[in-house]
Design a protein around this motif. Structure first.
Motif, PDB file in Angstrom:
ATOM      1  N   SER A   6       0.829  -1.203   0.000  1.00 35.65           N
ATOM      2  CA  SER A   6       0.000   0.000   0.000  1.00 35.65           C
ATOM      3  C   SER A   6       0.862   1.251   0.000  1.00 35.65           C
ATOM      4  CB  SER A   6      -0.906   0.012   1.233  1.00 35.65           C
ATOM      5  OG  SER A   6      -1.831  -1.054   1.174  1.00 35.65           O
ATOM      6  N   ASP A  62      -3.016  -2.620  -4.489  1.00 34.45           N
ATOM      7  CA  ASP A  62      -2.094  -2.841  -3.378  1.00 34.45           C
ATOM      8  C   ASP A  62      -2.396  -4.135  -2.648  1.00 34.45           C
ATOM      9  OD1 ASP A  62      -4.528  -1.559  -2.576  1.00 34.45           O
ATOM     10  OD2 ASP A  62      -3.645  -1.127  -0.620  1.00 34.45           O
ATOM     11  N   VAL A  94      -1.555  -6.362   1.258  1.00 30.32           N
ATOM     12  CA  VAL A  94      -1.076  -6.317   2.637  1.00 30.32           C
ATOM     13  C   VAL A  94       0.319  -6.923   2.695  1.00 30.32           C
ATOM     14  CG1 VAL A  94      -1.399  -7.309   4.932  1.00 30.32           C
ATOM     15  CG2 VAL A  94      -3.348  -6.342   3.716  1.00 30.32           C
ATOM     16  N   GLU A 154      -4.058   2.070  -2.454  1.00 32.75           N
ATOM     17  CA  GLU A 154      -4.089   2.291  -1.004  1.00 32.75           C
ATOM     18  C   GLU A 154      -5.373   1.802  -0.337  1.00 32.75           C
ATOM     19  OE1 GLU A 154      -2.841   6.182   0.216  1.00 32.75           O
ATOM     20  OE2 GLU A 154      -1.363   6.345  -1.377  1.00 32.75           O
ATOM     21  N   GLU A 156      -5.771  -1.115   1.174  1.00 35.23           N
ATOM     22  CA  GLU A 156      -5.460  -1.829   2.401  1.00 35.23           C
ATOM     23  C   GLU A 156      -5.009  -0.900   3.523  1.00 35.23           C
ATOM     24  OE1 GLU A 156      -6.382  -4.665   2.727  1.00 35.23           O
ATOM     25  OE2 GLU A 156      -6.058  -5.923   0.969  1.00 35.23           O
ATOM     26  N   SER A 157      -4.465   0.249   3.183  1.00 33.30           N
ATOM     27  CA  SER A 157      -3.937   1.136   4.222  1.00 33.30           C
ATOM     28  C   SER A 157      -4.927   2.198   4.669  1.00 33.30           C
ATOM     29  CB  SER A 157      -2.650   1.823   3.726  1.00 33.30           C
ATOM     30  OG  SER A 157      -2.907   2.600   2.572  1.00 33.30           O
ATOM     31  N   SER A 158      -5.774   2.694   3.746  1.00 35.60           N
ATOM     32  CA  SER A 158      -6.626   3.828   4.133  1.00 35.60           C
ATOM     33  C   SER A 158      -7.876   3.993   3.293  1.00 35.60           C
ATOM     34  CB  SER A 158      -5.805   5.123   4.012  1.00 35.60           C
ATOM     35  OG  SER A 158      -5.456   5.353   2.644  1.00 35.60           O
ATOM     36  N   ASP A 161     -10.230   4.868  10.870  1.00 35.78           N
ATOM     37  CA  ASP A 161      -8.992   4.675  11.620  1.00 35.78           C
ATOM     38  C   ASP A 161      -9.025   5.511  12.888  1.00 35.78           C
ATOM     39  OD1 ASP A 161      -8.148   3.143   9.512  1.00 35.78           O
ATOM     40  OD2 ASP A 161      -6.838   4.686   8.656  1.00 35.78           O
ATOM     41  N   LEU A 216      -0.038  -3.602  10.898  1.00 27.90           N
ATOM     42  CA  LEU A 216      -1.090  -3.026  10.064  1.00 27.90           C
ATOM     43  C   LEU A 216      -2.388  -2.959  10.842  1.00 27.90           C
ATOM     44  CD1 LEU A 216      -0.402  -5.029   6.793  1.00 27.90           C
ATOM     45  CD2 LEU A 216       0.010  -2.590   7.115  1.00 27.90           C
TER      46      LEU A 216
END
Length: 499
Positions: free
Chosen positions: A27, A79, A81, A145, A147-149, A186, A254
């Motif tokens: 990501s 992306d 993980v 992105e 998986e990250s945001s 988040d 993560l």
């Protein structure tokens, strides 16, 4: 690398998946893959463009005779993980994945496989390449992105997509079709906490908790697996009578993966060392008993180490931090009444880090109700506010409201029954598919989500059932042709009636 993938069927899908395995894509670092796909599109004469968020859209004109069929959007995220076992060094920014086949499943050695969502992306690319396929106007949307945001979907350009139907290819269960998902946000906690030097009557120790299975923080949250942060904080709480002071802490990598390992360096009163080791041994047995049959690999140890360069937190700061972490929501909060068997609200205490007095925490709240997501975030604010620490809520994204009366869903179910001899299970998933965000930006889109059989997503145990990929590919191709054919027949019927 990964030459053996060319021997798998359907070869067109696996060839594209091999490209994804050979191209690092954690990501936030998808640019190299996007550039590669742009060159591929140019070679095939396909129109493409990026938006400001970095998402890639590739278009393919309709098959001659299908120009009037409503367009189809194939959607997946580029992306993956990035998780590796601690004994398996792997640089996700440079190293290709090392895949292998075992008992009908494809794995990666020591790391996540990236089948989530690499196989959905590979299938979309295969559709674009398959000139034998009959279809209306196609758009392949590859987001970044996720998986990250969810940053790619949240920043997706408006007025970009022209299709009528969206097929999200990011599901992980054969025989199932998804029509709804949880939203989320988040939760970020950060602070600089007071420290003081190691005292003459203190000794430094290293706590290690390893061996947990981990997994997807949404799909696996209800399975009773251990959360390394939750468990190691419990150990720290139990050791407080021994005068424990935190020096550093590292747990999870993560926010959307169940943490498998956590480590803490602590200062203890020199006279309490034996008692602390005895208590850790007892806790090891307690936790192993509690997790028996679910997470059987737990390992917990306490070892004396040389003093680090950093100072421990003050006794008060250490006590307040451990207490707050111990009280923080973690796991399933509530099961859904409207959708039996599905988690409604949960939180994953995904990443906790302390270094040189600086605290960083990142948790991921998920819920089928946006109001519950907001409330969980506010609970974190209230809890950490009690110890004078700031909490931020970021990257909130909406859920995907189910539409069980969707004509697209009905088409898919008829196709599934005819092709495979059984009806697809209609499901709502406790995970963050991008459909809710995309539906908010493009409310005209009719959407479903389906995919091959993937297990262990977001962990180094990730694997995909090879036979299910062929099944998935067949369903995808036939659905695209059915949408084109049904619309053509509908248009011909209207034209003859009007004449």
């Amino acid at each position: 690398m990964n030459e053996h993938l060319r021997d798998l069927s359907p070869s067109l899908v696996w060839r594209h998946f091999r490209t994804l395995c050979d191209t690092p894509r954690p990501s936030g670092q998808e640019a190299a893959l996007v550039a590669l796909l742009e060159r591929w599109a140019d070679e095939r004469g396909l129109d493409h463009e990026r938006d400001a968020a970095g998402n890639l859209l590739i278009r393919k004109p309709a098959t001659p005779g299908c120009e009037q069929a409503p367009g189809v959007v194939l959607q997946g995220h580029l992306d993956m993980v990035a998780q590796a076992n601690s004994d398996h060094p792997h640089d996700f920014t440079r190293d290709p994945l090392d895949t292998y086949v075992e008992d009908g499943w494809l794995h990666a050695r020591g790391t996540t496989l990236g089948a989530d969502n690499g196989l959905g992306v590979a299938a979309a690319l295969a559709v674009l390449e398959d000139d034998s396929l009959r279809h209306g106007h196609l758009e392949a949307l590859f987001t970044v992105e996720e998986e990250s945001s969810m940053g790619g979907a949240l920043g997706l350009a408006e007025g970009w997509l022209q299709g009528r139907f969206l097929l999200n290819l990011d599901s992980e269960d054969r025989g199932q079709v998804y029509i709804g998902c949880a939203g989320g946000a988040d939760v970020l906690v950060s602070a600089d906490l007071p420290t003081s030097p190691v005292k003459a009557d203190e000794r430094v120790w290293r706590l290690s908790l390893t061996g947990l299975i981990g997994g997807h923080s949404g799909i696996d949250i209800h399975k009773g697996r251990g959360n390394a942060n939750r468990l190691l904080v419990r150990v720290l709480r139990t050791l407080e009578p021994c005068g424990v002071r935190l020096i550093d802490y590292r747990g999870g990598t993560l926010r959307n993966a169940l943490p498998r390992e956590a480590f803490a360096t602590v200062a203890l009163n020199v006279q309490e060392g034996e008692a602390a080791q005895a208590r850790v041994g007892e806790l090891h047995q307690e936790l192993a008993t509690e997790l028996a049959g679910v997470d059987d690999g737990l390992r917990l140890s306490l070892e004396a180490v040389a003093p680090p360069s950093g100072d421990p937190l003050t006794a008060t700061a250490s006590h307040l931090l451990v207490a707050a972490l111990h009280a923080a929501p973690c796991g399933v909060e509530r099961m859904s009444i409207e959708v039996p068997g599905v988690v409604e609200t949960s939180n994953n205490l995904g990443v906790v880090a302390l270094e040189a007095g600086h605290l960083h925490l990142c948790a991921l709240v998920r819920s089928l109700r946006d109001s519950a997501t907001r409330d969980m975030g506010d609970r974190f604010r209230a809890l950490f506010g009690l110890i004078g620490v700031e909490t931020r809520i970021e990257n909130a994204y909406p859920g995907w409201t189910p539409n069980p009366g969707s004509p697209l869903l009905a088409r898919f179910r008829r196709l599934h029954q005819r092709r495979l001899g059984n009806d697809a299970e209609v499901k709502v998933i406790h995970a963050g598919l991008e459909c809710g965000i995309l539906g908010g930006k493009y409310p005209h889109l009719e959407m479903i989500s389906f995919g091959p059989q993937i297990r262990g997503a977001h962990s180094p145990d990730e694997r995909v059932e090879i036979d299910s990929v062929e099944e998935f590919w067949g369903l995808l191709r036939e659905l695209i042709e059915a949408l084109a054919d049904e619309q053509m027949l509908h248009g011909q019927h209207q034209a003859s009636s009007g004449a």
